[in-house]
Scaffold this motif. Structure first.
Motif, PDB file in Angstrom:
ATOM      1  N   LYS A  90       0.826  -1.210   0.000  1.00  0.00           N
ATOM      2  CA  LYS A  90       0.000   0.000   0.000  1.00  0.00           C
ATOM      3  C   LYS A  90       0.861   1.262   0.000  1.00  0.00           C
ATOM      4  N   GLY A  91       2.165   1.101  -0.179  1.00  0.00           N
ATOM      5  CA  GLY A  91       3.084   2.235  -0.179  1.00  0.00           C
ATOM      6  C   GLY A  91       3.069   2.992  -1.494  1.00  0.00           C
ATOM      7  N   SER A  92       3.863   4.048  -1.554  1.00  0.00           N
ATOM      8  CA  SER A  92       3.852   4.942  -2.713  1.00  0.00           C
ATOM      9  C   SER A  92       4.448   4.320  -3.975  1.00  0.00           C
ATOM     10  N   ALA A  93       5.318   3.322  -3.847  1.00  0.00           N
ATOM     11  CA  ALA A  93       5.912   2.695  -5.032  1.00  0.00           C
ATOM     12  C   ALA A  93       4.960   1.697  -5.691  1.00  0.00           C
ATOM     13  N   SER A  94       4.039   1.155  -4.928  1.00  0.00           N
ATOM     14  CA  SER A  94       3.145   0.112  -5.448  1.00  0.00           C
ATOM     15  C   SER A  94       2.314   0.548  -6.644  1.00  0.00           C
ATOM     16  N   PRO A  95       1.654   1.708  -6.600  1.00  0.00           N
ATOM     17  CA  PRO A  95       0.845   2.089  -7.766  1.00  0.00           C
ATOM     18  C   PRO A  95       1.672   2.221  -9.048  1.00  0.00           C
TER      19      PRO A  95
END
Length: 171
Positions: free
Chosen positions: A25-30
């Protein structure tokens, strides 16, 4: 000159992939998920893939993600993976270890290199290849159209001074 081949071809730095795995759910995932869902390829060289496997094998990640889940994640990448042959070494990054990502991007004719590494981000763009942080990649980045051209890099290419090696001698 290398003619732009179009299509979705992404180099995703190890730090982004590890962040995606450890913090879904962190910023790199999307950004990682968007690159995978684009229907294109994630580009690796033997060196960048070996680095990813080595990093994900570290026991320090055991408390976050099981070894089995890390292996399954690596196996799932094979559906999106393309190995790029590195024909010429590039020496452009302040951090020697990051040159391998530039090599993959150039030789694989990447649409972008996605990274959180400041040593790579300062090189944006590199031979007309955008080098983007995950959030920048997601904020409307569109790869250049078929008319774009990349210049052939020289056999050895250096643009940035290297970080000074740490001295082990005592004063």
């Amino acid at each position: 000159m290398i003619e732009w081949q179009g299509g979705s071809r992404w180099v995703v730095d190890t730090n982004v992939i590890v962040s995606r795995l450890l913090r879904p759910k962190g910023s790199a995932s999307p950004a990682f998920n968007a690159a995978v869902r684009s229907g294109g390829k994630l580009l690796f060289s033997a060196a960048t893939l070996a680095e990813l496997v080595e990093v994900l094998s570290r026991s320090k990640f055991d408390r976050y993600v099981s070894v089995e889940d890390r292996r399954a994640f690596l196996a799932s990448l094979s559906a999106f993976l393309e190995i790029v042959a590195v024909e010429r070494r590039i020496q452009a990054c302040r951090d020697l270890k990051d040159d391998k990502f530039l090599e993959v991007a150039v030789h694989g004719r990447a649409d972008a290199l996605i990274t959180g590494d400041a040593d790579l981000l300062v090189l944006h763009p590199f031979f007309d290849i955008p080098i983007l942080a995950p959030d920048r990649f997601l904020s409307g980045f569109a790869p250049p159209g078929p008319a774009g051209l990349l210049q052939e890099p020289p056999a050895t290419y250096r643009t940035r001074p290297r970080k000074a090696a740490a001295s082990t001698a005592k004063a």
